[in-house]
Write an enzyme that holds these catalytic residues in place. Structure first.
Site, PDB file in Angstrom:
ATOM      1  N   TYR A 101      -1.068   9.925   0.130  1.00  0.00           N
ATOM      2  CA  TYR A 101      -0.683  10.012   1.539  1.00  0.00           C
ATOM      3  C   TYR A 101      -1.916   9.696   2.375  1.00  0.00           C
ATOM      4  CZ  TYR A 101       0.217  12.248   6.063  1.00  0.00           C
ATOM      5  OH  TYR A 101       0.356  12.503   7.407  1.00  0.00           O
ATOM      6  N   GLU A 189       1.208   7.119   9.832  1.00  0.00           N
ATOM      7  CA  GLU A 189       1.316   7.763   8.531  1.00  0.00           C
ATOM      8  C   GLU A 189       1.843   6.789   7.488  1.00  0.00           C
ATOM      9  OE1 GLU A 189       2.806  12.118   8.652  1.00  0.00           O
ATOM     10  OE2 GLU A 189       4.437  10.967   7.795  1.00  0.00           O
TER      11      GLU A 189
END
Ligand code: GDP
Ligand code: MN
Length: 380
Positions: A101, A189
């Protein structure tokens, strides 16, 4: 403002972050040909502005173009957390060896942009922040100084371990940072930022939010706005220059100034009522705004009474009064109005309203008590 994954990926591509080819369709009939074009083995993904699509069944792998069409048919029209899927994205399916991530958020407290990175990608980052917060590495970036390259390399080494991956991740972070700053984002993101072969990381998902107050600088971002993000009331309020937020009470509020609007909501609560909305008509004087504010508030069937609370400074009480009168002339105001006017041109405003039969007060507590009593059907 939020954008869909496919839109964020278009921005990524423009900025030089490698993303897969993609097709976006709104009709399941287009899915098979699109999937065929992308190699048959594809992923079919719901495009909604909420997260957790995978868990909700909105992300499906297809082995053949025919499978893809079937998935597209199932996903289009699906309800994901209250949002109906109207578009699906089709992209070549990647083999995922590992999910990382990478994200950037604006941190208002420290006035820095925070890079967040973890080896435990794929899952919901909010969930990970609760179950295993230590797994998320946070790296603050000073907005004036920019990225400290040596410090960034050290952080990425811990997460990505091998040099080719560290280098790719560093380049991705640099580009994301530039994109974030140039477009006034509040969040960007990539989850999963996936290892798709031994030496390659890929952005398999993309999410971006933007600062609404900076949209006027970015026509390209504004053009990506999705109607489903905003209620009709919010869209209309914006058009008329009103700051409006829906709430779930019964007392409509029209106030000038954000601070007074919040204080008014507090006082309504204090006296036992519940505000139906936050509404700031702004500093300027404009009867039209008051008319539109009343119109928007009255659309909400829960509203049982309206409180107008004006502390005239730049806003002139007579302009507000003219707005109220315009509204009563043009629309059927089916609920009681309680009006409190003080400040600039108070006398003129009051005279205009009294001539039309309105009672106007200048004591706020009294006005709030009255509107709460009225909405409860009691005698004020
Ligand atoms: P989200 O649930 O809304 O965050 O949607 P994502 O795009 O992140 O997809 C959810 C999950 O689906 C990912 O974490 C992956 O495990 C899986 N997924 C998405 N794209 C692919 C792909 O191309 N190949 C494979 N094998 N899995 C994928
Ligand atoms: Mn994701």
């Amino acid at each position: 403002m939020k954008i869909h994954e496919y839109q964020a990926k278009e921005l990524f591509r423009e900025y030089g972050i490698p993303v897969q080819d993609q097709a976006v369709i709104t009709d399941a009939g287009e899915a098979e040909a699109a999937a065929q074009r992308l190699g048959g083995f594809v992923v079919v993904k719901a495009q909604v502005l909420v997260g957790g699509r995978g868990k909700a069944g909105g992300v499906k792998l297809a082995k053949t173009a025919a499978d893809a069409a079937q998935h597209a048919r199932a996903i289009l029209g699906m309800d994901i957390k209250g949002e109906t899927v109207e578009k699906v994205l089709i992209a070549p399916a990647a083999d995922i060896l590992k999910e990382y991530y990478v994200g950037l958020i604006m941190d208002r407290t420290t006035k820095k942009i925070i890079l967040m990175v973890t080896k435990e990608g794929g899952v919901d980052i909010e969930e990970l922040a609760v179950t295993n917060p230590d797994a998320i590495i946070k790296f603050p970036i000073d907005i004036v100084q920019g990225i400290d390259e040596a410090a960034l390399a050290a952080v990425l080494k811990d997460v990505f371990e091998r040099q080719p991956l560290i280098d790719q991740a560093a380049e991705t972070v640099r580009i994301l940072y530039r994109l974030f700053v140039e477009k006034d984002a509040t969040l960007v993101e990539i989850n999963p930022y996936a290892l798709v072969d031994e030496n390659t990381l890929a952005a398999l998902d993309a999410k971006m939010n933007f600062d609404d107050n900076a949209l006027y600088k970015h026509d390209d971002v504004e053009a990506m706005k999705n109607a489903e993000e905003y209620s009709q009331d919010e869209i209309d309020a914006k058009e008329y220059g009103l700051s409006f937020v829906s709430m779930d009470g019964e007392i409509g509020c029209i106030v000038n100034g954000a601070g007074l609007a919040m204080a008014t909501m507090d006082i309504v609560k204090l006296f036992g009522g519940n505000p139906a909305n936050f509404l700031d008509v702004g500093g300027s004087s404009n009867p039209e705004k008051v008319l539109q504010a009343i119109r928007i508030i009255l659309r909400n069937p829960k509203v049982k009474a309206i409180l107008i609370n004006i502390f005239g400074g730049i806003t002139r009480c007579d302009d507000i009064a003219r707005g109220i009168i315009m509204a009563t002339d043009q629309i059927d105001i089916s609920v009681p109005l309680v009006i409190r006017l003080v400040g600039t041109n108070q006398k003129e405003g009051r005279a205009l309203l009294e001539e039309k039969g309105f009672a106007v007060g200048d004591d706020l507590s009294e006005a709030v008590r009255k509107v709460v009593a009225l909405h409860k059907g009691a005698q004020a």
